[in-house]
Scaffold this motif. Structure first.
Motif, PDB file in Angstrom:
ATOM      1  N   ALA A  86       0.869  -1.388  -0.027  1.00  0.00           N
ATOM      2  CA  ALA A  86      -0.090  -0.122   0.211  1.00  0.00           C
ATOM      3  C   ALA A  86       0.737   1.166  -0.101  1.00  0.00           C
ATOM      4  O   ALA A  86       0.455   2.232  -0.768  1.00  0.00           O
ATOM      5  CB  ALA A  86      -0.849  -0.181   1.186  1.00  0.00           C
ATOM      6  N   GLN A  87       2.136   1.267   0.464  1.00  0.00           N
ATOM      7  CA  GLN A  87       3.010   2.284   0.471  1.00  0.00           C
ATOM      8  C   GLN A  87       3.370   2.860  -0.959  1.00  0.00           C
ATOM      9  O   GLN A  87       3.716   3.909  -1.150  1.00  0.00           O
ATOM     10  CB  GLN A  87       4.196   2.040   1.397  1.00  0.00           C
ATOM     11  N   PHE A  88       3.203   1.984  -1.828  1.00  0.00           N
ATOM     12  CA  PHE A  88       3.514   1.958  -3.242  1.00  0.00           C
ATOM     13  C   PHE A  88       2.917   3.436  -3.859  1.00  0.00           C
ATOM     14  O   PHE A  88       3.244   4.043  -4.675  1.00  0.00           O
ATOM     15  CB  PHE A  88       3.333   1.057  -4.265  1.00  0.00           C
ATOM     16  N   THR A  89       1.725   3.522  -3.331  1.00  0.00           N
ATOM     17  CA  THR A  89       0.824   4.732  -3.870  1.00  0.00           C
ATOM     18  C   THR A  89       1.352   6.141  -3.381  1.00  0.00           C
ATOM     19  O   THR A  89       1.013   7.195  -3.980  1.00  0.00           O
ATOM     20  CB  THR A  89      -0.486   4.502  -3.467  1.00  0.00           C
ATOM     21  N   ASN A  90       2.229   6.053  -2.191  1.00  0.00           N
ATOM     22  CA  ASN A  90       2.753   7.218  -1.596  1.00  0.00           C
ATOM     23  C   ASN A  90       4.040   7.808  -2.295  1.00  0.00           C
ATOM     24  O   ASN A  90       4.781   8.688  -2.047  1.00  0.00           O
ATOM     25  CB  ASN A  90       3.100   6.954  -0.195  1.00  0.00           C
ATOM     26  N   PHE A  91       4.555   6.949  -3.371  1.00  0.00           N
ATOM     27  CA  PHE A  91       5.647   7.737  -4.226  1.00  0.00           C
ATOM     28  C   PHE A  91       5.112   8.445  -5.294  1.00  0.00           C
ATOM     29  O   PHE A  91       4.388   7.688  -6.257  1.00  0.00           O
ATOM     30  CB  PHE A  91       6.341   6.410  -4.519  1.00  0.00           C
ATOM     31  N   THR A  92       5.098   9.679  -5.175  1.00  0.00           N
ATOM     32  CA  THR A  92       4.357  10.643  -5.937  1.00  0.00           C
ATOM     33  C   THR A  92       5.303  11.691  -6.850  1.00  0.00           C
ATOM     34  O   THR A  92       4.857  12.732  -7.438  1.00  0.00           O
ATOM     35  CB  THR A  92       3.429  11.473  -5.108  1.00  0.00           C
ATOM     36  N   VAL A  93       6.504  11.586  -6.616  1.00  0.00           N
ATOM     37  CA  VAL A  93       7.603  12.567  -7.341  1.00  0.00           C
ATOM     38  C   VAL A  93       7.257  12.451  -8.783  1.00  0.00           C
ATOM     39  O   VAL A  93       7.568  11.048  -9.373  1.00  0.00           O
ATOM     40  CB  VAL A  93       8.880  12.307  -6.962  1.00  0.00           C
ATOM     41  N   ALA A  94       6.925  13.217  -9.617  1.00  0.00           N
ATOM     42  CA  ALA A  94       6.308  13.051 -10.810  1.00  0.00           C
ATOM     43  C   ALA A  94       7.677  12.570 -11.945  1.00  0.00           C
ATOM     44  O   ALA A  94       7.601  11.852 -12.624  1.00  0.00           O
ATOM     45  CB  ALA A  94       5.803  14.390 -11.695  1.00  0.00           C
ATOM     46  N   ALA A  95       8.813  13.152 -11.613  1.00  0.00           N
ATOM     47  CA  ALA A  95       9.873  12.762 -12.311  1.00  0.00           C
ATOM     48  C   ALA A  95      10.612  11.225 -12.130  1.00  0.00           C
ATOM     49  O   ALA A  95      11.170  10.781 -12.818  1.00  0.00           O
ATOM     50  CB  ALA A  95      11.176  13.698 -12.076  1.00  0.00           C
ATOM     51  N   ARG A  96       9.885  10.637 -11.112  1.00  0.00           N
ATOM     52  CA  ARG A  96      10.213   9.309 -10.965  1.00  0.00           C
ATOM     53  C   ARG A  96       8.928   8.278 -11.159  1.00  0.00           C
ATOM     54  O   ARG A  96       8.931   7.206 -10.509  1.00  0.00           O
ATOM     55  CB  ARG A  96      10.593   9.083  -9.321  1.00  0.00           C
ATOM     56  N   ILE A  97       8.146   8.698 -11.871  1.00  0.00           N
ATOM     57  CA  ILE A  97       7.005   7.990 -12.414  1.00  0.00           C
ATOM     58  C   ILE A  97       6.985   7.635 -13.896  1.00  0.00           C
ATOM     59  O   ILE A  97       7.172   8.646 -14.607  1.00  0.00           O
ATOM     60  CB  ILE A  97       5.669   8.731 -11.954  1.00  0.00           C
ATOM     61  N   LEU A  98       7.043   6.500 -14.452  1.00  0.00           N
ATOM     62  CA  LEU A  98       7.017   6.299 -15.798  1.00  0.00           C
ATOM     63  C   LEU A  98       5.787   5.329 -15.946  1.00  0.00           C
ATOM     64  O   LEU A  98       5.085   4.877 -15.062  1.00  0.00           O
ATOM     65  CB  LEU A  98       8.336   5.257 -16.135  1.00  0.00           C
ATOM     66  N   GLY A  99       5.597   5.347 -17.409  1.00  0.00           N
ATOM     67  CA  GLY A  99       4.329   4.293 -17.920  1.00  0.00           C
ATOM     68  C   GLY A  99       3.090   4.854 -17.907  1.00  0.00           C
ATOM     69  O   GLY A  99       3.030   6.096 -17.250  1.00  0.00           O
ATOM     70  N   SER A 100       2.165   4.111 -18.153  1.00  0.00           N
ATOM     71  CA  SER A 100       0.610   4.488 -18.209  1.00  0.00           C
ATOM     72  C   SER A 100      -0.283   3.410 -17.830  1.00  0.00           C
ATOM     73  O   SER A 100       0.094   2.341 -17.989  1.00  0.00           O
ATOM     74  CB  SER A 100       0.235   4.884 -19.588  1.00  0.00           C
ATOM     75  N   GLY A 101      -1.312   3.750 -17.202  1.00  0.00           N
ATOM     76  CA  GLY A 101      -2.191   2.614 -16.925  1.00  0.00           C
ATOM     77  C   GLY A 101      -3.004   2.318 -17.778  1.00  0.00           C
ATOM     78  O   GLY A 101      -3.817   1.241 -17.821  1.00  0.00           O
ATOM     79  N   THR A 102      -2.866   2.642 -19.090  1.00  0.00           N
ATOM     80  CA  THR A 102      -3.768   2.347 -20.263  1.00  0.00           C
ATOM     81  C   THR A 102      -2.865   1.553 -21.381  1.00  0.00           C
ATOM     82  O   THR A 102      -3.043   1.251 -22.273  1.00  0.00           O
ATOM     83  CB  THR A 102      -4.210   3.402 -21.025  1.00  0.00           C
ATOM     84  N   ALA A 103      -1.456   1.463 -20.848  1.00  0.00           N
ATOM     85  CA  ALA A 103      -0.539   0.458 -21.923  1.00  0.00           C
ATOM     86  C   ALA A 103       0.334  -0.272 -21.308  1.00  0.00           C
ATOM     87  O   ALA A 103       0.441  -0.476 -20.021  1.00  0.00           O
ATOM     88  CB  ALA A 103       0.463   1.565 -22.285  1.00  0.00           C
ATOM     89  N   ASN A 104       0.853  -1.203 -21.806  1.00  0.00           N
ATOM     90  CA  ASN A 104       1.644  -2.284 -21.399  1.00  0.00           C
ATOM     91  C   ASN A 104       3.160  -1.862 -21.210  1.00  0.00           C
ATOM     92  O   ASN A 104       3.552  -0.743 -21.620  1.00  0.00           O
ATOM     93  CB  ASN A 104       1.782  -3.522 -22.426  1.00  0.00           C
ATOM     94  N   VAL A 105       4.096  -2.349 -20.138  1.00  0.00           N
ATOM     95  CA  VAL A 105       5.307  -2.004 -19.956  1.00  0.00           C
ATOM     96  C   VAL A 105       6.170  -2.356 -21.399  1.00  0.00           C
ATOM     97  O   VAL A 105       5.864  -3.294 -21.594  1.00  0.00           O
ATOM     98  CB  VAL A 105       5.579  -2.367 -18.691  1.00  0.00           C
ATOM     99  N   VAL A 106       6.798  -1.468 -21.500  1.00  0.00           N
ATOM    100  CA  VAL A 106       7.830  -1.659 -22.891  1.00  0.00           C
ATOM    101  C   VAL A 106       9.101  -1.553 -22.341  1.00  0.00           C
ATOM    102  O   VAL A 106       9.511  -0.996 -21.279  1.00  0.00           O
ATOM    103  CB  VAL A 106       7.427  -0.659 -23.802  1.00  0.00           C
ATOM    104  N   ASP A 107      10.176  -2.183 -23.289  1.00  0.00           N
ATOM    105  CA  ASP A 107      11.576  -2.165 -22.839  1.00  0.00           C
ATOM    106  C   ASP A 107      12.224  -0.949 -22.696  1.00  0.00           C
ATOM    107  O   ASP A 107      13.082  -0.728 -21.708  1.00  0.00           O
ATOM    108  CB  ASP A 107      12.141  -2.909 -23.958  1.00  0.00           C
ATOM    109  N   SER A 108      11.841   0.091 -23.318  1.00  0.00           N
ATOM    110  CA  SER A 108      12.461   1.448 -23.323  1.00  0.00           C
ATOM    111  C   SER A 108      11.949   2.068 -21.610  1.00  0.00           C
ATOM    112  O   SER A 108      12.924   2.791 -21.177  1.00  0.00           O
ATOM    113  CB  SER A 108      11.911   2.546 -24.274  1.00  0.00           C
ATOM    114  N   THR A 109      11.050   1.486 -21.187  1.00  0.00           N
ATOM    115  CA  THR A 109      10.565   2.069 -20.039  1.00  0.00           C
ATOM    116  C   THR A 109      11.528   1.294 -18.842  1.00  0.00           C
ATOM    117  O   THR A 109      11.666   2.037 -17.847  1.00  0.00           O
ATOM    118  CB  THR A 109       8.975   1.826 -19.505  1.00  0.00           C
ATOM    119  N   LEU A 110      11.688   0.374 -18.988  1.00  0.00           N
ATOM    120  CA  LEU A 110      12.622  -0.635 -18.009  1.00  0.00           C
ATOM    121  C   LEU A 110      14.013   0.048 -18.170  1.00  0.00           C
ATOM    122  O   LEU A 110      14.674   0.294 -16.979  1.00  0.00           O
ATOM    123  CB  LEU A 110      12.854  -1.958 -18.358  1.00  0.00           C
TER     124      LEU A 110
END
Length: 290
Positions: A110-134
């Motif tokens: 549940a603590q995962f939701t508390n990481f909210t620094v925009a520069a440290r958030i990648l990806g989208s809830g509407t898309a699959n994870v891609v290699d470039s994101t990793l």
């Protein structure tokens, strides 16, 4: 005897993140962690005082106050009908202990939701994870000085993210790219770019902000990013022991009910410890296109 037990997934988050329980062994409910900031340098001239830094400016507080229990009573008649099966009673106790340990696992997740620094958030809830994101996640942590390959960093991914999304990335799976038959003949390797992968159904879905709502919140995380701790509870019953993650199990005979009472409990707390050791990777909750 054969019984139909229910399935349980492996609990792994408490083993990965930092356990501060020893600091509460002598009592108390709060654990403090000072935040050290980078010091500055200054030019020095003869007959002038040095310039002092203030390396500790704030602190993180971990409070242990959540108390969960799971109990059951086997009365004498039931025990006789079960032929005094210690095996079945042990199964019941282990089931209760797992449920309590899972509560701790979910509280950490549940603590995962508390990481909210925009520069440290990648990806989208509407898309699959891609290699470039990793690769971007690794790059951000390394650019900030995190020792990604020091043994203290891991991917924490939901099964849907790992198997349905990353498992479909050609670069990581096709024989023409990997030059191995392992993908087809063995289980997927729990490693991405030589960084261990923890696959956990506890990885939560986001809520609240539109960009986060419904997204799977996976992490590339340094283990010091989340802390947890438990209290050392006294054993009041005649039979008492403490198992994995500090879960306490007690057994006592209750004459008023003519039965054996088994109680499993844990008093714990979790906290976000630092934001600079985590990259949050949003992804589709299952897999886009399925």
């Amino acid at each position: 005897a054969k019984i139909n037990d229910y399935f349980r997934y492996n609990l792994s988050l408490a083993q990965f993140f930092i356990d501060r329980s020893e600091e509460l062994a002598d009592g108390g409910s709060d654990v403090y962690t000072p935040n050290i900031v980078a010091m500055s340098t200054a030019a020095k001239a003869n007959a002038t005082a040095v310039t002092l830094n203030n390396p500790i400016q704030t602190k993180q507080t971990l409070t242990v106050s959540t108390w969960k229990e799971s109990s059951f009573l086997i009365e004498d008649r039931e025990m006789a009908q079960l032929k005094k099966s210690y095996y079945l009673q042990d199964k019941f106790a282990k089931s209760a202990a797992w449920e309590i340990a899972q509560d701790l696992e979910d509280a950490i997740a549940a603590q995962f939701t508390n990481f909210t620094v925009a520069a440290r958030i990648l990806g989208s809830g509407t898309a699959n994870v891609v290699d470039s994101t990793l690769l971007a996640a690794i790059a951000i942590l390394e650019a900030d000085g995190v020792q990604v390959y020091g043994g203290d960093v891991a991917w924490i991914l939901h099964p849907n993210t790992f198997y349905r999304q990353i498992g479909s990335v050609d670069k990581l799976t096709l024989w023409t790219n990997t030059n191995t038959e392992m993908v087809r003949t063995k289980a997927p390797t729990r490693s991405l770019y030589s960084i261990p992968v923890i696959v956990s159904p506890s990885v939560p879905l986001g809520a609240g902000a539109a960009a986060e709502s419904g997204a799977r919140l996976n992490l590339l995380a340094y283990n010091d990013s989340i802390h947890w701790a438990r209290l050392t509870l006294p054993g009041g019953a005649a039979k008492s022991f403490v198992g994995e993650s500090g879960v306490r199990t007690q057994e006592s005979y209750q004459e008023i009910y003519l039965g054996t009472l088994v109680t499993v409990d844990l008093c714990y707390g979790t906290s976000q410890n630092r934001t600079d050791g985590v990259i949050k990777i949003r992804s589709h909750s299952t897999a886009n296109g399925l």
